[in-house]
Design a protein around this motif. Sequence first.
Motif, mmCIF file in Angstrom:
data_model
loop_
_atom_site.group_PDB
_atom_site.id
_atom_site.type_symbol
_atom_site.label_atom_id
_atom_site.label_comp_id
_atom_site.label_asym_id
_atom_site.label_seq_id
_atom_site.Cartn_x
_atom_site.Cartn_y
_atom_site.Cartn_z
ATOM 1 N N ARG A 72 -5.863 9.727 3.588
ATOM 2 C CA ARG A 72 -6.056 8.963 4.821
ATOM 3 C C ARG A 72 -6.182 7.466 4.530
ATOM 4 N N VAL A 73 -6.931 7.124 3.487
ATOM 5 C CA VAL A 73 -7.096 5.714 3.106
ATOM 6 C C VAL A 73 -5.746 5.106 2.741
ATOM 7 N N ILE A 74 -4.957 5.820 1.969
ATOM 8 C CA ILE A 74 -3.645 5.303 1.559
ATOM 9 C C ILE A 74 -2.711 5.196 2.762
ATOM 10 N N MET A 75 -2.676 6.231 3.591
ATOM 11 C CA MET A 75 -1.717 6.253 4.705
ATOM 12 C C MET A 75 -2.063 5.279 5.820
ATOM 13 N N THR A 76 -3.285 4.798 5.878
ATOM 14 C CA THR A 76 -3.652 3.804 6.883
ATOM 15 C C THR A 76 -3.684 2.393 6.294
ATOM 16 N N SER A 77 -3.213 2.240 5.066
ATOM 17 C CA SER A 77 -3.216 0.931 4.408
ATOM 18 C C SER A 77 -1.985 0.112 4.800
ATOM 19 N N ASN A 78 -2.074 -1.180 4.598
ATOM 20 C CA ASN A 78 -0.941 -2.069 4.826
ATOM 21 C C ASN A 78 0.192 -1.769 3.843
ATOM 22 N N ALA A 79 -0.161 -1.370 2.641
ATOM 23 C CA ALA A 79 0.870 -1.064 1.635
ATOM 24 C C ALA A 79 1.730 0.104 2.080
ATOM 25 N N TYR A 80 1.132 1.122 2.662
ATOM 26 C CA TYR A 80 1.896 2.291 3.113
ATOM 27 C C TYR A 80 2.762 1.940 4.317
ATOM 28 N N ASP A 81 2.314 0.997 5.103
ATOM 29 C CA ASP A 81 3.013 0.605 6.326
ATOM 30 C C ASP A 81 4.247 -0.273 6.063
ATOM 31 N N ARG A 82 4.350 -0.807 4.865
ATOM 32 C CA ARG A 82 5.471 -1.697 4.532
ATOM 33 C C ARG A 82 6.780 -0.942 4.411
ATOM 34 N N ALA A 83 7.863 -1.636 4.656
ATOM 35 C CA ALA A 83 9.205 -1.051 4.481
ATOM 36 C C ALA A 83 9.497 -0.912 2.996
ATOM 37 N N GLY A 127 -1.821 3.442 -23.556
ATOM 38 C CA GLY A 127 -1.243 2.128 -23.760
ATOM 39 C C GLY A 127 -0.626 1.525 -22.520
ATOM 40 N N ARG A 128 -0.828 2.116 -21.366
ATOM 41 C CA ARG A 128 -0.246 1.614 -20.111
ATOM 42 C C ARG A 128 -1.313 0.896 -19.304
ATOM 43 N N ASP A 129 -0.892 -0.152 -18.620
ATOM 44 C CA ASP A 129 -1.783 -0.884 -17.734
ATOM 45 C C ASP A 129 -1.420 -0.581 -16.289
ATOM 46 N N ALA A 130 -2.421 -0.611 -15.432
ATOM 47 C CA ALA A 130 -2.195 -0.407 -14.006
ATOM 48 C C ALA A 130 -1.553 -1.655 -13.417
ATOM 49 N N SER A 131 -0.623 -1.458 -12.502
ATOM 50 C CA SER A 131 0.006 -2.600 -11.841
ATOM 51 C C SER A 131 -0.989 -3.301 -10.917
ATOM 52 N N HIS A 132 -1.919 -2.546 -10.356
ATOM 53 C CA HIS A 132 -2.959 -3.075 -9.471
ATOM 54 C C HIS A 132 -4.283 -2.398 -9.824
#
Length: 73
Positions: A61-72, A33-38
């Motif tokens: 590697r994909v996650i850690m080089t993403s803009n989302a991971y780089d954000r404060a 019953g849960r939806d993904a935020s993205h």
Amino acid sequence: APNNLRFAKVFVNRVWHRLMGAGIVEPIHDWEGRDASHPEMLDYLAYELLTHNFDMNHVVRVIMTSNAYDRAA
């Protein structure tokens, strides 16, 4: 099975939670019953996992080089 998208999505959600502090689907242990935020990002990461032979290091590697991971925080 290579076509098991549920396993791939649960797996990458747990990796995302470990690296980012919150899952794309919360709580990570109960998806009913849960939806993904993205949902597009969850699908993309699951596809990356499937197409790279379930290589966890590739997904990390994909996650850690993403803009989302780089954000404060």
